[in-house]
Design a protein around this motif. Structure first.
Motif, PDB file in Angstrom:
ATOM      1  N   PHE A  61       0.849  -1.186   0.000  1.00 57.81           N
ATOM      2  CA  PHE A  61       0.000   0.000   0.000  1.00 57.81           C
ATOM      3  C   PHE A  61       0.884   1.236   0.000  1.00 57.81           C
ATOM      4  N   GLU A  62       0.308   2.389  -0.338  1.00 63.65           N
ATOM      5  CA  GLU A  62       1.098   3.617  -0.393  1.00 63.65           C
ATOM      6  C   GLU A  62       1.610   3.976   1.002  1.00 63.65           C
ATOM      7  N   ASP A  88       3.479   5.751  -4.024  1.00 61.15           N
ATOM      8  CA  ASP A  88       2.168   5.139  -4.190  1.00 61.15           C
ATOM      9  C   ASP A  88       2.339   3.634  -4.393  1.00 61.15           C
ATOM     10  N   LYS A  89       1.239   2.941  -4.480  1.00 62.39           N
ATOM     11  CA  LYS A  89       1.264   1.479  -4.537  1.00 62.39           C
ATOM     12  C   LYS A  89       2.043   0.968  -5.742  1.00 62.39           C
ATOM     13  N   ASN A  93       5.589  -1.284  -5.700  1.00 58.93           N
ATOM     14  CA  ASN A  93       5.637  -2.592  -6.354  1.00 58.93           C
ATOM     15  C   ASN A  93       6.813  -2.668  -7.327  1.00 58.93           C
ATOM     16  N   GLN A  94       7.026  -1.589  -8.079  1.00 57.83           N
ATOM     17  CA  GLN A  94       8.130  -1.556  -9.039  1.00 57.83           C
ATOM     18  C   GLN A  94       9.482  -1.570  -8.325  1.00 57.83           C
ATOM     19  N   LYS A  95       9.619  -0.771  -7.256  1.00 56.16           N
ATOM     20  CA  LYS A  95      10.884  -0.713  -6.524  1.00 56.16           C
ATOM     21  C   LYS A  95      11.186  -2.048  -5.837  1.00 56.16           C
ATOM     22  N   ASP A 235      -0.702  -6.656   4.680  1.00 47.42           N
ATOM     23  CA  ASP A 235      -1.648  -5.622   4.292  1.00 47.42           C
ATOM     24  C   ASP A 235      -1.745  -4.580   5.399  1.00 47.42           C
ATOM     25  N   ASN A 236      -2.611  -3.596   5.220  1.00 47.91           N
ATOM     26  CA  ASN A 236      -2.715  -2.479   6.164  1.00 47.91           C
ATOM     27  C   ASN A 236      -2.998  -2.931   7.588  1.00 47.91           C
TER      28      ASN A 236
END
Length: 672
Positions: A61-62, A88-89, A93-95, A235-236
């Motif tokens: 999550f962001e 952001d999300k 995810n990319q990093k 998750d959160n």
């Protein structure tokens, strides 16, 4: 939710922090470890003692993150704002996929300490043992075959001029680069105080040892099995629950609990500790202080470390000394309170400083401190404040306790001090009033020391409500003179003002109930309200080193001017009680060793002992009927004892003598 426990190297951790692949959630608490905790951490790593796992998280999550704290502990840049970045999300995810981007959820203090030490932000030194300090089985090994643990004397905040020393950041640089020997020698080795006075052969041999130790430290940094970690994907909800529930439970045993089990048959340590609350209801007793003091006495001033305590002390020692030491302990605390050296026991800068004071009282054979003379009182006050502002007990505390106990024994007997190095270790870490602005955490000894020194200068601070003297039983809060919320509102666009909000120059000690009444008001507003019930408030403020103009509103819009003025007043106190007293104290209490002509010296090598004579004037050693230079005599001694003639020795740190207190000292001490 998670993968099994994994391992990584220190090098990998440092490189990923440097690349920005390992960061902290923005809401994580600040880096708070004092540098002495870093010493303990690396000691554990070298000794292969488990330091706990680091827990990483890959949020789905962001989130906003901040960089690892790389700011200096004081001075320029120490208060700069840490870089904050929001992702952001999709970016996360990319990093995560490209660079294994991770957040440190648990283990920030350890990870940050490691990074700061290896990058040289915090100066941490590996100190190696001398040959004489190694046990026989280790001495028989070739140098390169010895482990770091076998050769480690301690980790310290500065190099040891008597032992080979390596700054961890230097070893890290050397392990990462393709430096030639001459580059290593010129940039790192030649800068060491340890090699001063060495001849060419000694220096060459020491450089080989230095390089070998650097190589071993490099191997330690690169070991893939050194750090353990868990990688969590959450998750959160789970992310929030992790922080809510982590570190909220758990029982930690220390070596005193183990000792209690050992002594139980003949001495119930736990019951005895409980009895102290009944016998001395006004003071709190640290059981470890009592145990270490007994260890000092039993070992005749030689040893107070936990290994000695657990292996050598028995219930008979405790039956013999417990009651006496507890009585002295109580008298020391009463002395510290009555002389306003501490305002409250929870605000004591160094609990370990109690031990030398107990030994002083025992050696002086006095019922209490009221029987000491002015000469002794003057020295004790200087020693107390100088130890705090030099941070003398922040590392190598056991050695400081033993040395200072010996010094205070001399003072108890109205003798002068012949160890010149002792005074150099008491040099203040505060050099200017600007340094005071760097201290903003209660855990720091100088922070505590400043607030106690203000109390000492006032001969006991008074409350703000009614000008009554603050008693040791009152709960003290380090109150913000300019309230935090007021600063945040009034100076919300001024980052420097915000960064100075918690500094010790904006703090003073008052009871908690007063602190609660202050709220978010401007200083002039809440102080005007206090003046209605306390018409002597101006006198009280002067005691607290607070300019009385603050009650008239003259400082409400001028926070920087207030902070500077109060820091200058605090620095003046430090100058009066420590910095400017140094020369006077040395003149009155130091005495050069009374050694003339020739003295008997000795050396122990591989558990064999050889005696010789040193001529002070010519600096020649008479050994087995022949006269030699100090270092040549050391080589000859080694040959006599072992039959080996390929040694090269710094004789000044090989030969020893007994000083007037019967303490073994290297003859290098005489040369200095």
């Amino acid at each position: 939710m998670n993968t099994p426990q994994q391992t990584e190297s220190i090098k990998n951790l440092v490189e990923n922090i440097e690349k920005g692949n390992i960061v902290l959630p923005e809401f994580q608490r600040d880096f708070v470890w004092e540098v002495r905790k870093t010493l303990e951490l690396f000691d554990s790593l070298v000794r292969d003692i488990f330091i706990g796992s680091i827990i990483y998280g890959k949020p789905t999550f962001e989130i906003t993150v901040r960089e690892i704290d790389t700011r200096p502990r004081k001075g320029t840049g120490s208060r700069k704002k840490l870089k904050i970045t929001s992702f952001d999300k999709e970016e996360l995810n990319q990093k995560s996929q490209i660079s294994n981007f991770r957040l440190i959820l648990d283990g920030q203090q350890r990870a940050t300490s490691i990074y700061r030490a290896l990058k040289g932000i915090d100066e941490i030194w590996f100190i190696g043992k001398t040959e004489e300090e190694l046990i026989e089985t280790i001495r028989q090994k070739e140098f390169k075959s010895r482990s770091l643990e076998e050769m480690l004397y301690e980790f310290a905040l500065q190099e040891d001029e008597n032992r080979i020393s390596i700054r961890l950041s230097d070893a890290y640089e050397i392990s990462n680069g393709d430096l030639l020997d001459e580059d290593i020698k010129e940039k790192y080795f030649d800068q060491l105080s340890y090699i001063v006075g060495m001849d060419t052969l000694e220096s060459k041999e020491s450089f080989r040892s230095y390089k070998t130790l650097c190589t071993k430290l490099g191997e330690l940094f690169k070991s893939d099995l050194l750090l353990s970690y868990y990688l969590l994907n959450m998750d959160n909800e789970k992310f929030a629950l992790f922080f809510e529930r982590s570190n909220s439970k758990g029982i930690q045993l220390n070596f005193i609990d183990i000792l209690a089990a050992k002594l139980y048959k003949g001495f119930n340590l736990r019951d005895k500790i409980d009895e102290l609350e009944t016998l001395f209801p006004n003071n709190n007793f640290d059981r470890e202080i009592i145990v270490r003091t007994i260890s000092y006495i039993v070992s005749n001033g030689k040893n107070i470390d936990r290994n000695y305590i657990l292996s050598s002390l028995n219930y008979e020692h405790f039956n013999m000394y417990w009651d006496e030491i507890c009585r002295y302990y109580n008298q020391v605390l009463d002395f510290l309170f009555n002389e306003n050296l501490i305002i409250n026991q929870s605000w004591m800068p160094y609990e370990n400083m109690v031990i030398p004071l107990i030994i002083y009282l025992k050696e002086a054979n006095q019922k209490d401190f009221s029987q000491m003379n002015e000469h002794q009182y003057e020295f004790l006050k200087y020693w107390y404040w100088a130890s705090i502002f030099s941070q003398r007990y922040s590392s190598g505390s056991n050695e400081a306790i033993i040395q200072d106990s010996m010094i205070l024994r001399k003072i108890a007997n109205n003798q002068r001090i012949s160890d010149r190095v002792f005074f150099t270790r008491l040099k203040s870490q505060i050099d200017s009033y600007e340094d005071i602005l760097s201290y903003s955490k209660k855990v720091n000894v100088i922070y505590k020391g400043i607030l106690n020194l203000i109390n000492f200068n006032a001969k006991g601070l008074t409350d703000w409500n009614n000008s009554s003297k603050l008693s040791q039983s009152k709960k003290m809060e380090d109150h913000h003179i300019f309230p935090k919320e007021y600063i945040k509102q009034q100076f919300k666009n001024d980052e420097q003002a915000i960064s100075l909000m918690d500094c010790v120059a904006n703090r003073t000690l008052i009871p908690k109930i007063t602190n609660i009444k202050v709220g978010k008001k401007a200083p002039s507003v809440y102080m005007s309200e206090l003046k209605k019930s306390n018409h002597n408030l101006d006198n009280t403020l002067v005691e607290h080193l607070i300019p009385t103009e603050i009650t008239e509103g003259l400082y409400d819009e001028f926070y920087y001017e207030f902070i500077d003025e109060r820091a200058k007043l605090i620095f003046k106190l430090i100058k009066n009680n420590v910095i400017e007293k140094e020369k006077t104290i040395i003149d009155k209490y130091y005495q050069q060793p009374k050694i003339k002509g020739s003295i008997k010296i000795f050396a122990s090598y591989r558990r064999k002992k050889l005696e010789a004579t040193l001529d002070i004037d010519s600096q020649k050693v008479l050994l087995l009927g022949e006269s030699h230079s100090v270092s040549t005599a050391a080589d000859k001694a080694k040959y006599t004892l072992t039959g080996k003639n390929d040694t090269s020795t710094n004789g000044w740190r090989f030969w020893k003598y007994l000083d007037e207190n019967g303490q073994e000292k290297f003859i290098d001490n005489l040369r200095k």
